[in-house]
Motif scaffolding. Structure first.
Motif, PDB file in Angstrom:
ATOM      1  N   GLN A 285       0.837  -1.189   0.000  1.00  0.00           N
ATOM      2  CA  GLN A 285       0.000   0.000   0.000  1.00  0.00           C
ATOM      3  C   GLN A 285       0.874   1.241   0.000  1.00  0.00           C
ATOM      4  O   GLN A 285       1.989   1.228   0.541  1.00  0.00           O
ATOM      5  CB  GLN A 285      -0.920   0.016   1.228  1.00  0.00           C
ATOM      6  N   ALA A 286       0.385   2.294  -0.614  1.00  0.00           N
ATOM      7  CA  ALA A 286       1.110   3.559  -0.605  1.00  0.00           C
ATOM      8  C   ALA A 286       1.382   3.981   0.837  1.00  0.00           C
ATOM      9  O   ALA A 286       0.523   3.855   1.707  1.00  0.00           O
ATOM     10  CB  ALA A 286       0.302   4.636  -1.327  1.00  0.00           C
ATOM     11  N   GLY A 287       2.592   4.437   1.078  1.00  0.00           N
ATOM     12  CA  GLY A 287       2.949   4.888   2.416  1.00  0.00           C
ATOM     13  C   GLY A 287       3.603   3.836   3.282  1.00  0.00           C
ATOM     14  O   GLY A 287       4.096   4.155   4.363  1.00  0.00           O
ATOM     15  N   GLU A 288       3.618   2.564   2.834  1.00  0.00           N
ATOM     16  CA  GLU A 288       4.338   1.540   3.602  1.00  0.00           C
ATOM     17  C   GLU A 288       5.835   1.816   3.526  1.00  0.00           C
ATOM     18  O   GLU A 288       6.355   2.250   2.496  1.00  0.00           O
ATOM     19  CB  GLU A 288       4.030   0.150   3.063  1.00  0.00           C
ATOM     20  N   ARG A 289       6.532   1.524   4.609  1.00  0.00           N
ATOM     21  CA  ARG A 289       7.959   1.826   4.671  1.00  0.00           C
ATOM     22  C   ARG A 289       8.788   0.599   4.285  1.00  0.00           C
ATOM     23  O   ARG A 289       8.521  -0.518   4.736  1.00  0.00           O
ATOM     24  CB  ARG A 289       8.347   2.286   6.075  1.00  0.00           C
ATOM     25  N   ILE A 290       9.769   0.837   3.434  1.00  0.00           N
ATOM     26  CA  ILE A 290      10.742  -0.189   3.077  1.00  0.00           C
ATOM     27  C   ILE A 290      12.125   0.329   3.413  1.00  0.00           C
ATOM     28  O   ILE A 290      12.335   1.540   3.575  1.00  0.00           O
ATOM     29  CB  ILE A 290      10.661  -0.569   1.585  1.00  0.00           C
ATOM     30  N   TYR A 291      13.077  -0.590   3.516  1.00  0.00           N
ATOM     31  CA  TYR A 291      14.408  -0.247   4.001  1.00  0.00           C
ATOM     32  C   TYR A 291      15.478  -0.700   3.018  1.00  0.00           C
ATOM     33  O   TYR A 291      15.450  -1.847   2.543  1.00  0.00           O
ATOM     34  CB  TYR A 291      14.660  -0.902   5.356  1.00  0.00           C
ATOM     35  N   LEU A 292      16.408   0.192   2.715  1.00  0.00           N
ATOM     36  CA  LEU A 292      17.599  -0.184   1.980  1.00  0.00           C
ATOM     37  C   LEU A 292      18.589  -0.765   2.983  1.00  0.00           C
ATOM     38  O   LEU A 292      18.883  -0.143   4.016  1.00  0.00           O
ATOM     39  CB  LEU A 292      18.205   1.038   1.288  1.00  0.00           C
ATOM     40  N   GLN A 293      19.093  -1.963   2.698  1.00  0.00           N
ATOM     41  CA  GLN A 293      20.068  -2.596   3.583  1.00  0.00           C
ATOM     42  C   GLN A 293      21.362  -2.846   2.821  1.00  0.00           C
ATOM     43  O   GLN A 293      21.347  -3.169   1.630  1.00  0.00           O
ATOM     44  CB  GLN A 293      19.529  -3.919   4.126  1.00  0.00           C
ATOM     45  N   ARG A 294      22.467  -2.700   3.518  1.00  0.00           N
ATOM     46  CA  ARG A 294      23.790  -2.962   2.961  1.00  0.00           C
ATOM     47  C   ARG A 294      24.435  -4.111   3.724  1.00  0.00           C
ATOM     48  O   ARG A 294      24.339  -4.174   4.955  1.00  0.00           O
ATOM     49  CB  ARG A 294      24.661  -1.702   3.073  1.00  0.00           C
TER      50      ARG A 294
END
Length: 351
Positions: A285-294
């Protein structure tokens, strides 16, 4: 462990299941004594695992986490040929019931190992086990890496991977945590071995020999089933079987429909320049948070986060501060009925 005894008891369905030859206390006391002599190795992947049970990335404790060095193989193992894993079977252990503590699980699994090798099998029968807290454990050696052939009471029809709930589910259903972890484990196996799981999907093969399907008999079965459909047993119990029969395929299919794509605009860049990483998360859904991981120092580490757009798209600009090979992925947390998932790994080389 569905048939670890001589005498039977009859469940509400009229099917016979074994009456336990030893009490739960006897099993746990004996197993606990063995536990004192076994140093269980640390498993960083488990220690750092997320709390999410409904996941496309199940945290599977390796065989060494319960076996230590005290449970050697008692014979050679065999492996399915590529493409020959056709069905995923759910079992229950019966022993030691449904009230064990989390700390007892490694000792419980070792007690299963002892019972199974005493039957002449080379190792624990099951490929994987799920405890009532949602923990997932590798059972038979090599199952994390290979389609290791399992063993089963009543003989094995073959072409299967076995996942067993640790518990007695003739009258009590598996816990919600165990059910979610079972779906995650089956989803992982279905993706790995390309087992179709659309609700109602079936497969046919020629049995290698079980009590229900003698050698040479054609078996037609749903691709996710209970042990009772392959041999004469009540396993995985009357309280668990409706879950297997009515929900497993649909829930695994739903889980495996969740995806996060990831792509780099370029696979290499000069130090000080940026590369765009884009993709989509589905369903979301719009507004859900995702994370860039290294990936650094042997673990995935959060870099930054973004909110998904109305079209479920995201974009990150990557600009590493050092030369070398840098590995990234995009991660979306789970929770409740939301699925935890991550993109494939992408590699950026900085010169």
């Amino acid at each position: 462990m569905c048939e670890e005894c001589a005498a039977d008891e009859v469940t509400a369905s009229g099917l016979a299941v074994p009456r336990l030859l030893v009490s739960r206390r006897a099993v746990l006391v004996g197993a606990a004594a063995a536990a004192a002599a076994v140093a269980l190795p640390a498993h960083p992947a488990v220690a750092a695992s997320s709390p999410y049970l409904l996941t496309k990335m199940p945290r599977i404790r390796p065989r060494s986490a319960w076996a230590g060095s005290s449970c050697p193989l008692r014979g050679p193992l065999q492996y399915e040929q590529p493409g020959d894993v056709k069905v995923l079977l759910e079992h229950h252990s019966v022993l030691p019931g449904n009230t064990y503590a989390a700390a007892e699980v490694p000792a419980i699994i070792r007690s299963f190992y002892e019972l199974h090798v005493d039957k002449g099998w080379p190792d624990l029968a099951y490929n994987f086990m799920v405890d009532r807290f949602g923990g997932i454990w590798e059972g038979r050696a090599g199952s994390l890496r290979h389609p290791t052939m399992p063993s089963a009471s009543g003989g094995s029809q073959g072409f299967a991977q076995l996942v067993c709930w640790i518990g007695h589910h003739s009258r009590a259903a598996p816990s919600a945590a165990a059910q979610q972890s079972m779906v995650s484990m089956l989803g992982w196996l279905a993706r790995r071995y390309r087992v179709p799981t659309t609700p109602g999907a079936t497969v046919s093969f020629v049995s290698r020999g079980s009590s229900r399907y003698p050698r040479g008999t054609t078996v037609t079965t749903r691709t996710i089933e209970g042990h009772r459909k392959m041999t004469y047993t009540a396993c995985p119990g009357d309280a668990a079987y409706p879950i297997v029969r009515n929900r497993s395929q649909a829930e695994v299919t739903r889980l495996n429909a969740h995806t996060i794509s990831a792509a780099l605009a370029a696979s290499s860049a000069r130090l000080g320049t940026s590369v765009r990483m884009t993709g989509t998360a589905y369903p979301s859904q719009a507004g859900e948070r995702i994370y860039l991981q290294r990936y650094a120092d042997g673990a995935w580490r959060a870099d930054r986060s973004r909110l998904l757009s109305s079209t479920s798209r995201y974009a990150f600009m990557l600009q590493p501060s050092t030369r070398g090979t840098h590995r990234y992925r995009v991660y979306k947390p789970g929770g409740g009925t939301e699925v935890e998932m991550a993109s494939r790994l992408v590699v950026l080389t900085v010169t």
